[in-house]
Design a protein around this motif. Structure first.
Motif, PDB file in Angstrom:
ATOM      1  N   LEU A  57     -58.519  33.472  46.624  1.00  0.00           N
ATOM      2  CA  LEU A  57     -58.505  32.508  47.717  1.00  0.00           C
ATOM      3  C   LEU A  57     -57.620  33.079  48.821  1.00  0.00           C
ATOM      4  CD1 LEU A  57     -58.868  29.676  49.051  1.00  0.00           C
ATOM      5  CD2 LEU A  57     -56.918  28.914  47.672  1.00  0.00           C
ATOM      6  N   MET A  58     -58.215  33.287  49.995  1.00  0.00           N
ATOM      7  CA  MET A  58     -57.474  33.738  51.171  1.00  0.00           C
ATOM      8  C   MET A  58     -57.478  32.557  52.130  1.00  0.00           C
ATOM      9  SD  MET A  58     -56.996  36.853  50.123  1.00  0.00           S
ATOM     10  CE  MET A  58     -56.239  37.669  51.512  1.00  0.00           C
ATOM     11  N   TYR A  59     -56.280  32.146  52.572  1.00  0.00           N
ATOM     12  CA  TYR A  59     -56.245  30.976  53.443  1.00  0.00           C
ATOM     13  C   TYR A  59     -55.106  31.050  54.450  1.00  0.00           C
ATOM     14  CZ  TYR A  59     -52.456  29.084  50.511  1.00  0.00           C
ATOM     15  OH  TYR A  59     -51.276  28.891  49.849  1.00  0.00           O
ATOM     16  N   VAL A  60     -55.263  30.238  55.480  1.00  0.00           N
ATOM     17  CA  VAL A  60     -54.297  30.128  56.570  1.00  0.00           C
ATOM     18  C   VAL A  60     -53.651  28.757  56.438  1.00  0.00           C
ATOM     19  CG1 VAL A  60     -54.047  29.970  59.084  1.00  0.00           C
ATOM     20  CG2 VAL A  60     -55.731  31.548  58.079  1.00  0.00           C
ATOM     21  N   GLU A  61     -52.330  28.706  56.599  1.00  0.00           N
ATOM     22  CA  GLU A  61     -51.669  27.408  56.661  1.00  0.00           C
ATOM     23  C   GLU A  61     -50.795  27.361  57.904  1.00  0.00           C
ATOM     24  OE1 GLU A  61     -49.197  24.072  54.187  1.00  0.00           O
ATOM     25  OE2 GLU A  61     -49.361  26.070  53.295  1.00  0.00           O
ATOM     26  N   THR A  62     -51.035  26.351  58.737  1.00  0.00           N
ATOM     27  CA  THR A  62     -50.211  26.105  59.912  1.00  0.00           C
ATOM     28  C   THR A  62     -49.504  24.764  59.693  1.00  0.00           C
ATOM     29  OG1 THR A  62     -51.814  24.832  61.207  1.00  0.00           O
ATOM     30  CG2 THR A  62     -51.974  27.251  61.345  1.00  0.00           C
ATOM     31  N   ASN A  63     -48.754  24.319  60.693  1.00  0.00           N
ATOM     32  CA  ASN A  63     -48.065  23.030  60.574  1.00  0.00           C
ATOM     33  C   ASN A  63     -49.018  21.861  60.410  1.00  0.00           C
ATOM     34  OD1 ASN A  63     -45.564  24.217  60.807  1.00  0.00           O
ATOM     35  ND2 ASN A  63     -45.503  23.982  63.028  1.00  0.00           N
ATOM     36  N   ASP A  64     -50.222  21.982  60.997  1.00  0.00           N
ATOM     37  CA  ASP A  64     -51.097  20.812  60.995  1.00  0.00           C
ATOM     38  C   ASP A  64     -52.479  21.008  60.383  1.00  0.00           C
ATOM     39  OD1 ASP A  64     -51.802  22.453  63.134  1.00  0.00           O
ATOM     40  OD2 ASP A  64     -52.208  20.801  64.493  1.00  0.00           O
ATOM     41  N   PHE A  65     -52.772  22.170  59.797  1.00  0.00           N
ATOM     42  CA  PHE A  65     -54.053  22.336  59.106  1.00  0.00           C
ATOM     43  C   PHE A  65     -54.039  23.556  58.203  1.00  0.00           C
ATOM     44  CE2 PHE A  65     -54.654  25.070  62.774  1.00  0.00           C
ATOM     45  CZ  PHE A  65     -55.458  26.098  62.329  1.00  0.00           C
ATOM     46  N   LEU A  66     -55.065  23.621  57.332  1.00  0.00           N
ATOM     47  CA  LEU A  66     -55.326  24.788  56.488  1.00  0.00           C
ATOM     48  C   LEU A  66     -56.725  25.285  56.824  1.00  0.00           C
ATOM     49  CD1 LEU A  66     -53.931  22.764  53.752  1.00  0.00           C
ATOM     50  CD2 LEU A  66     -53.408  25.164  53.554  1.00  0.00           C
ATOM     51  N   PHE A  67     -56.901  26.584  56.742  1.00  0.00           N
ATOM     52  CA  PHE A  67     -58.218  27.175  56.947  1.00  0.00           C
ATOM     53  C   PHE A  67     -58.501  28.084  55.760  1.00  0.00           C
ATOM     54  CE2 PHE A  67     -60.809  30.795  58.216  1.00  0.00           C
ATOM     55  CZ  PHE A  67     -61.940  30.144  58.675  1.00  0.00           C
ATOM     56  N   ILE A  68     -59.619  27.855  55.077  1.00  0.00           N
ATOM     57  CA  ILE A  68     -60.017  28.713  53.956  1.00  0.00           C
ATOM     58  C   ILE A  68     -60.792  29.887  54.544  1.00  0.00           C
ATOM     59  CG2 ILE A  68     -61.390  28.915  51.853  1.00  0.00           C
ATOM     60  CD1 ILE A  68     -60.867  25.899  51.387  1.00  0.00           C
ATOM     61  N   ASP A  69     -60.214  31.065  54.471  1.00  0.00           N
ATOM     62  CA  ASP A  69     -60.863  32.255  55.000  1.00  0.00           C
ATOM     63  C   ASP A  69     -61.907  32.763  54.002  1.00  0.00           C
ATOM     64  OD1 ASP A  69     -61.320  34.125  56.979  1.00  0.00           O
ATOM     65  OD2 ASP A  69     -59.551  35.344  56.519  1.00  0.00           O
ATOM     66  N   TYR A  70     -61.527  32.879  52.750  1.00  0.00           N
ATOM     67  CA  TYR A  70     -62.448  33.311  51.697  1.00  0.00           C
ATOM     68  C   TYR A  70     -62.088  32.586  50.403  1.00  0.00           C
ATOM     69  CZ  TYR A  70     -63.223  37.221  54.866  1.00  0.00           C
ATOM     70  OH  TYR A  70     -63.496  37.976  55.962  1.00  0.00           O
ATOM     71  N   LEU A  71     -63.111  32.110  49.702  1.00  0.00           N
ATOM     72  CA  LEU A  71     -62.927  31.528  48.371  1.00  0.00           C
ATOM     73  C   LEU A  71     -63.984  32.153  47.471  1.00  0.00           C
ATOM     74  CD1 LEU A  71     -61.788  29.638  46.242  1.00  0.00           C
ATOM     75  CD2 LEU A  71     -63.187  27.806  47.202  1.00  0.00           C
ATOM     76  N   TYR A  72     -63.504  32.911  46.500  1.00  0.00           N
ATOM     77  CA  TYR A  72     -64.385  33.575  45.545  1.00  0.00           C
ATOM     78  C   TYR A  72     -64.012  33.102  44.146  1.00  0.00           C
ATOM     79  CZ  TYR A  72     -65.545  37.210  42.140  1.00  0.00           C
ATOM     80  OH  TYR A  72     -65.976  37.868  41.016  1.00  0.00           O
ATOM     81  N   VAL A  73     -65.029  32.675  43.400  1.00  0.00           N
ATOM     82  CA  VAL A  73     -64.865  32.357  41.977  1.00  0.00           C
ATOM     83  C   VAL A  73     -65.924  33.181  41.254  1.00  0.00           C
ATOM     84  CG1 VAL A  73     -64.993  30.568  40.202  1.00  0.00           C
ATOM     85  CG2 VAL A  73     -64.006  30.023  42.442  1.00  0.00           C
ATOM     86  N   SER A  74     -65.506  33.952  40.254  1.00  0.00           N
ATOM     87  CA  SER A  74     -66.450  34.849  39.575  1.00  0.00           C
ATOM     88  C   SER A  74     -67.597  34.060  38.953  1.00  0.00           C
ATOM     89  CB  SER A  74     -65.740  35.683  38.509  1.00  0.00           C
ATOM     90  OG  SER A  74     -65.448  34.904  37.385  1.00  0.00           O
ATOM     91  N   ALA A  75     -68.767  34.667  38.977  1.00  0.00           N
ATOM     92  CA  ALA A  75     -69.981  34.013  38.469  1.00  0.00           C
ATOM     93  C   ALA A  75     -69.826  33.582  37.010  1.00  0.00           C
ATOM     94  CB  ALA A  75     -71.178  34.950  38.624  1.00  0.00           C
ATOM     95  N   LYS A  76     -69.150  34.408  36.216  1.00  0.00           N
ATOM     96  CA  LYS A  76     -69.039  34.085  34.784  1.00  0.00           C
ATOM     97  C   LYS A  76     -68.088  32.916  34.513  1.00  0.00           C
ATOM     98  CE  LYS A  76     -66.138  38.099  34.181  1.00  0.00           C
ATOM     99  NZ  LYS A  76     -66.154  39.443  33.682  1.00  0.00           N
ATOM    100  N   SER A  77     -67.291  32.526  35.498  1.00  0.00           N
ATOM    101  CA  SER A  77     -66.375  31.409  35.267  1.00  0.00           C
ATOM    102  C   SER A  77     -66.745  30.159  36.074  1.00  0.00           C
ATOM    103  CB  SER A  77     -64.944  31.829  35.609  1.00  0.00           C
ATOM    104  OG  SER A  77     -64.842  32.083  36.987  1.00  0.00           O
ATOM    105  N   ARG A  78     -67.870  30.192  36.775  1.00  0.00           N
ATOM    106  CA  ARG A  78     -68.279  29.018  37.549  1.00  0.00           C
ATOM    107  C   ARG A  78     -68.633  27.876  36.618  1.00  0.00           C
ATOM    108  NH1 ARG A  78     -71.746  32.276  41.690  1.00  0.00           N
ATOM    109  NH2 ARG A  78     -70.028  33.354  42.677  1.00  0.00           N
ATOM    110  N   GLY A  79     -68.395  26.663  37.100  1.00  0.00           N
ATOM    111  CA  GLY A  79     -68.664  25.480  36.293  1.00  0.00           C
ATOM    112  C   GLY A  79     -67.486  25.102  35.413  1.00  0.00           C
ATOM    113  N   LYS A  80     -66.375  25.839  35.511  1.00  0.00           N
ATOM    114  CA  LYS A  80     -65.195  25.550  34.690  1.00  0.00           C
ATOM    115  C   LYS A  80     -64.099  24.852  35.481  1.00  0.00           C
ATOM    116  CE  LYS A  80     -66.203  29.133  31.428  1.00  0.00           C
ATOM    117  NZ  LYS A  80     -65.992  30.435  30.910  1.00  0.00           N
TER     118      LYS A  80
END
Length: 192
Positions: A43-66
């Motif tokens: 998970l790559m993300y930005v956090e400022t005083n008033d918001f968060l921005f998700i730059d990239y969210l990767y979950v491996s295929a073999k662990s999806r649904g968990k």
């Protein structure tokens, strides 16, 4: 496989920042650009005083649904700030695009339908259209989301772009726009 390889294997080239760009952000913008990494996620993300921005969210295929993606989103929601992200429009030939949108909808994210996002990729020179999704604990307006996206674009997406890529990305006002209908009315958001 390292965190950058996982991301670049999953995300299309036109959406990826270079590894050098991301490492520079982690080093020089450490107060706002963050990496949360585990054996099955990045998970790559930005956090400022008033918001968060998700730059990239990767979950491996073999662990999806968990529940890994859900736990990561819940962790971000605990910050009590709006969360914004960009997603590819549904591509019916790519089932992952539909699954991603369904996932974010389940997590309470809304489409910012009045915000258009079109950026020319420096890697491929192709125009890449994205949809803006957001979650807000305070019923944030799309105008406010647009301003937060512009801040992200200027401070993160185009950070040292000329130095890193040899050329600059388009100006923020060319990339992020207000979407209007044929009668020049700004599209209203519908929660349904």
């Amino acid at each position: 496989m390292n965190w950058y390889e996982k991301l670049s294997e999953y995300f299309p080239i036109e959406e990826m920042k270079s590894q050098e760009h991301m490492e520079l952000l982690l080093k020089e913008k450490a107060d706002m650009y963050h990496k949360d990494e585990g054996p099955y996620h990045v998970l790559m993300y930005v956090e400022t005083n008033d918001f968060l921005f998700i730059d990239y969210l990767y979950v491996s295929a073999k662990s999806r649904g968990k529940g890994i993606g859900h736990k990561l989103i819940e962790k971000l929601k605990k910050h009590g700030k709006p969360i914004i992200l960009e997603v590819e429009p549904i591509d019916y030939e790519d089932t992952d695009s539909e699954k991603r949108l369904r996932f974010y909808k389940r997590e309470g994210f809304k489409h910012a339908v009045s915000i258009g996002y079109r950026r020319r990729s420096l890697a491929t020179n192709e125009v890449n259209e994205m949809e803006i999704l957001y979650w807000s604990p305070t019923n944030e307006s799309e105008e406010s989301i647009l301003e937060k996206m512009k801040k992200t674009y200027k401070e993160i997406h185009t950070y040292k772009d000329k130095e890193l890529y040899g050329k600059s990305y388009q100006h923020v006002n060319e990339v992020l726009t207000i979407v209007k209908d044929k009668d020049e009315n700004i599209l209203e958001f519908n929660n349904d």
